[in-house]
Design a protein around this motif. Sequence first.
Motif, PDB file in Angstrom:
ATOM      1  N   GLU A 207     -85.238  13.586 -99.189  1.00 57.23           N
ATOM      2  CA  GLU A 207     -84.323  14.395-100.002  1.00 57.23           C
ATOM      3  C   GLU A 207     -82.876  14.194 -99.546  1.00 57.23           C
ATOM      4  N   ASN A 208     -82.529  12.926 -99.350  1.00 58.65           N
ATOM      5  CA  ASN A 208     -81.206  12.556 -98.840  1.00 58.65           C
ATOM      6  C   ASN A 208     -80.262  12.365-100.025  1.00 58.65           C
ATOM      7  N   LEU A 209     -79.483  13.376-100.341  1.00 54.60           N
ATOM      8  CA  LEU A 209     -78.601  13.322-101.504  1.00 54.60           C
ATOM      9  C   LEU A 209     -77.486  12.283-101.369  1.00 54.60           C
ATOM     10  N   PRO A 210     -76.819  12.124-100.200  1.00 48.85           N
ATOM     11  CA  PRO A 210     -75.790  11.078-100.103  1.00 48.85           C
ATOM     12  C   PRO A 210     -76.331   9.676-100.371  1.00 48.85           C
ATOM     13  N   VAL A 211     -77.522   9.364 -99.843  1.00 43.19           N
ATOM     14  CA  VAL A 211     -78.090   8.036-100.075  1.00 43.19           C
ATOM     15  C   VAL A 211     -78.470   7.865-101.543  1.00 43.19           C
ATOM     16  N   LEU A 212     -79.029   8.897-102.163  1.00 39.48           N
ATOM     17  CA  LEU A 212     -79.360   8.808-103.585  1.00 39.48           C
ATOM     18  C   LEU A 212     -78.102   8.617-104.430  1.00 39.48           C
ATOM     19  N   GLY A 213     -77.022   9.294-104.068  1.00 37.44           N
ATOM     20  CA  GLY A 213     -75.766   9.082-104.779  1.00 37.44           C
ATOM     21  C   GLY A 213     -75.250   7.664-104.616  1.00 37.44           C
ATOM     22  N   THR A 214     -75.351   7.134-103.389  1.00 28.44           N
ATOM     23  CA  THR A 214     -74.919   5.754-103.145  1.00 28.44           C
ATOM     24  C   THR A 214     -75.747   4.766-103.951  1.00 28.44           C
ATOM     25  N   LEU A 215     -77.072   4.929-103.925  1.00 29.13           N
ATOM     26  CA  LEU A 215     -77.941   4.020-104.667  1.00 29.13           C
ATOM     27  C   LEU A 215     -77.718   4.135-106.169  1.00 29.13           C
ATOM     28  N   SER A 216     -77.403   5.319-106.655  1.00 23.42           N
ATOM     29  CA  SER A 216     -77.133   5.484-108.090  1.00 23.42           C
ATOM     30  C   SER A 216     -75.877   4.717-108.496  1.00 23.42           C
ATOM     31  N   LEU A 217     -74.821   4.807-107.684  1.00 24.50           N
ATOM     32  CA  LEU A 217     -73.599   4.064-107.989  1.00 24.50           C
ATOM     33  C   LEU A 217     -73.853   2.559-107.985  1.00 24.50           C
ATOM     34  N   ILE A 218     -74.597   2.089-106.987  1.00 24.09           N
ATOM     35  CA  ILE A 218     -74.858   0.652-106.878  1.00 24.09           C
ATOM     36  C   ILE A 218     -75.713   0.165-108.042  1.00 24.09           C
ATOM     37  N   GLN A 219     -76.760   0.916-108.375  1.00 28.06           N
ATOM     38  CA  GLN A 219     -77.643   0.494-109.456  1.00 28.06           C
ATOM     39  C   GLN A 219     -76.941   0.530-110.806  1.00 28.06           C
ATOM     40  N   TYR A 220     -76.080   1.504-111.016  1.00 29.17           N
ATOM     41  CA  TYR A 220     -75.331   1.555-112.275  1.00 29.17           C
ATOM     42  C   TYR A 220     -74.389   0.355-112.392  1.00 29.17           C
ATOM     43  N   LEU A 221     -73.725   0.006-111.293  1.00 30.58           N
ATOM     44  CA  LEU A 221     -72.845  -1.161-111.311  1.00 30.58           C
ATOM     45  C   LEU A 221     -73.638  -2.435-111.565  1.00 30.58           C
ATOM     46  N   ALA A 292     -66.516  -2.793-104.182  1.00 33.86           N
ATOM     47  CA  ALA A 292     -65.181  -2.729-104.790  1.00 33.86           C
ATOM     48  C   ALA A 292     -64.858  -4.001-105.559  1.00 33.86           C
ATOM     49  N   TRP A 293     -65.146  -5.166-104.973  1.00 37.55           N
ATOM     50  CA  TRP A 293     -64.819  -6.411-105.675  1.00 37.55           C
ATOM     51  C   TRP A 293     -65.723  -6.623-106.883  1.00 37.55           C
ATOM     52  N   ASN A 294     -66.988  -6.228-106.777  1.00 37.51           N
ATOM     53  CA  ASN A 294     -67.865  -6.331-107.948  1.00 37.51           C
ATOM     54  C   ASN A 294     -67.400  -5.402-109.066  1.00 37.51           C
ATOM     55  N   GLN A 295     -66.979  -4.192-108.697  1.00 39.90           N
ATOM     56  CA  GLN A 295     -66.487  -3.246-109.704  1.00 39.90           C
ATOM     57  C   GLN A 295     -65.172  -3.734-110.306  1.00 39.90           C
ATOM     58  N   ALA A 296     -64.291  -4.291-109.473  1.00 40.10           N
ATOM     59  CA  ALA A 296     -63.021  -4.810-109.988  1.00 40.10           C
ATOM     60  C   ALA A 296     -63.248  -5.990-110.923  1.00 40.10           C
ATOM     61  N   ALA A 297     -64.194  -6.875-110.574  1.00 36.49           N
ATOM     62  CA  ALA A 297     -64.500  -8.007-111.455  1.00 36.49           C
ATOM     63  C   ALA A 297     -65.059  -7.526-112.789  1.00 36.49           C
ATOM     64  N   ARG A 604     -64.811   6.417-104.038  1.00 31.48           N
ATOM     65  CA  ARG A 604     -63.371   6.143-104.092  1.00 31.48           C
ATOM     66  C   ARG A 604     -63.101   4.754-104.672  1.00 31.48           C
ATOM     67  N   SER A 605     -63.942   3.772-104.311  1.00 34.25           N
ATOM     68  CA  SER A 605     -63.777   2.422-104.850  1.00 34.25           C
ATOM     69  C   SER A 605     -63.946   2.416-106.364  1.00 34.25           C
ATOM     70  N   LYS A 606     -64.942   3.127-106.854  1.00 35.93           N
ATOM     71  CA  LYS A 606     -65.171   3.168-108.300  1.00 35.93           C
ATOM     72  C   LYS A 606     -64.003   3.835-109.017  1.00 35.93           C
ATOM     73  N   TRP A 607     -63.501   4.917-108.460  1.00 36.34           N
ATOM     74  CA  TRP A 607     -62.410   5.637-109.114  1.00 36.34           C
ATOM     75  C   TRP A 607     -61.136   4.791-109.158  1.00 36.34           C
ATOM     76  N   ILE A 608     -60.789   4.139-108.048  1.00 37.29           N
ATOM     77  CA  ILE A 608     -59.560   3.342-108.009  1.00 37.29           C
ATOM     78  C   ILE A 608     -59.688   2.104-108.884  1.00 37.29           C
ATOM     79  N   CYS A 609     -60.850   1.446-108.875  1.00 36.01           N
ATOM     80  CA  CYS A 609     -61.022   0.237-109.685  1.00 36.01           C
ATOM     81  C   CYS A 609     -60.940   0.541-111.174  1.00 36.01           C
ATOM     82  N   GLU A 610     -61.443   1.682-111.590  1.00 37.58           N
ATOM     83  CA  GLU A 610     -61.453   2.008-113.012  1.00 37.58           C
ATOM     84  C   GLU A 610     -60.161   2.670-113.472  1.00 37.58           C
TER      85      GLU A 610
END
Length: 633
Positions: A207-221, A292-297, A604-610
């Motif tokens: 039930e690790n919410l930070p890791v689930l949030g991280t994996l959600s961002l990565i999988q969405y990207l 960050a570079w994948n999101q920027a690309a 933060r990387s997602k917010w700044i890149c977008e």
Amino acid sequence: MLTVSENGRSLRCLPGRVRIEINGLKNNPLLRDLIARRFGQIEGVTTVKACLVTGRVLLCYDENRVSFGKLYETVQALENQHEQVTKMEQEVAVARQSMVAETSSIFIPQPTHPPLPNGDRVPSEKKIPVPLIASVAGLGVIGIKQLLTGGASALAQNLPLFYLSGLVAIVSGYPSISRTIQRIMPVADQKFNPIFAGALILALLRENLPVLGTLSLIQYLNWKRECALRNGTLQTTRPESDTAVQRYCQTAEKRGFLLAAATLLLTRSPLVSLAVLLASNPRPAAMSEEYAWNQAALTAAEREYPLPENGSIEQMARTRLLLVEDTSLLFRIDPEAAIECVADGDDEAKIWCETAALLRKSDHPWKAEVIRNAEATGRTMRTAFYVEEEPQGVKGMINGTEFLIGEKHFIIKNHVDWKEYEQTSRQLEEEGYQIQFVAKQMARRKVCMGVLYRKTGNCTPEYYRLTDLCREHQMQLAVWKNSLRIDRQTLRKHGIRHGWLSCPEEWAIRRIARLRQRGEEVMLVSGNVSPFLPVRVPTVPIRQIGETGPVFQYSRRIGRMIQHHLAATKCWNLLGLLSIFFYGVSAVVINALSDAVMLLFLARSKWICEKGGPRSGASDETLPRAGFSQLAI
């Protein structure tokens, strides 16, 4: 027909016609283009036809203008150049592959689908991948459950599950371990990553919410990038380079294992040693850089930012040098500017005639006017022999005496005594004149006879755009070729580096490779047609250089953000170790804080890149909607 075999090479000769085998030509279109260009520059060669199937080249030539020996020497030079470039690329590729493999995050599998042929595009409503659904749904359900029940379940606090999650964090964060895991666990399906699957399962169980949030961002990207990749609007891989984050990952890995081993010897506690490994883990910096570079690309592809040909957002952020193809792109010579002569003690008419005899057999830009001035003297111009033309000057023999004409660097290199004209030349350079020294061989030394000079002319508007761009983004400006024969003092006066001046292609390739190994990039500024190079170099037409300003600013902002994340990771690693050694903070707390830092960096990387793209601060006129490679040249 004469058919021979020279050093195992097939060779068929007829008068004015030869078919010769070239090593490395089979299935090599780059070498074919290089052969066509190199032989096309030889005077007297009328036909060049290269076959990629047989590896042979058909050459038709005028025997009165070029000899077979020169053609054969050109073939050998091409083979040697191709062999050197191939060897250099292999060495650099091996070094970079090792470096990139060490720091590539296992959590971020790269999409491998090639673009669809004929410009076909898949529907935007592509099926959402199961890992993305699982991570997002798990995040929502577990978050609501913990909010209602007031905490995690007993299973989530199970110690063996924590050990497994710590092992996953170490495997994904330390380069050598991740590389070893990838070698011993080959995966047939590139979409499935066992480490990512294990991290997702453990995050759901714990039930690790930070890791689930991280994996959600990565999988969405990953899902968005895969859709863009299928549409053919996104490049498949990131450019390889040695970055500061990668170098820090190697240093942190060595330090972490040494401290963990020392801690285990002193405390005899595996849990404390695990805490040291987790505190030293550089995973937040490594994962946030790749994300960050994948999101920027992806953002650049979706908004159609004008990227350089063969370039990317990441390469623009690392660009430290703008290499202009030729001086003709920076300076505009006034055709009405007259060439004048300064001669102390020598006959000016003699200088004009001897200089014209030299330049008649060269491609010097002053050739036509010097010949006109020599003809105006009414004297007879002699014939020059053994004329050798170099980027900085020309020399040859006239009536058994060696004569030279060129810029100051050329004169000094040929050991000419020019002190008599030093003051005059310096004054002319300060007044904005181009200088060409004329010298000849005397009894035992070479002396300067006089100086030819002409007004340099005005700089092109593109020059001022380039200098503004370099000043704003802390880059240097250099020039590669010098068709206008601008002297180095003038280039230095205009803030242009001349270290790349007339650099051969093979040396330019080596210098670019060395810069990339240091994490720096070179961008080539070309004319109407991009020059051919055996390696991929970011290239932008000079008339569109002004449009790159907003994109440069965007890439630099992403680069600064990554540097901030790296500095914060270093501070976190230090504070984590100090908290363990002096305050006895447990491995569970260290792991939870590390997961939170990683989630913060990715968000933060997602917010700044977008939100930080050029479109937010630039109009449509400032930022065109087409890339350089798509614009008509």
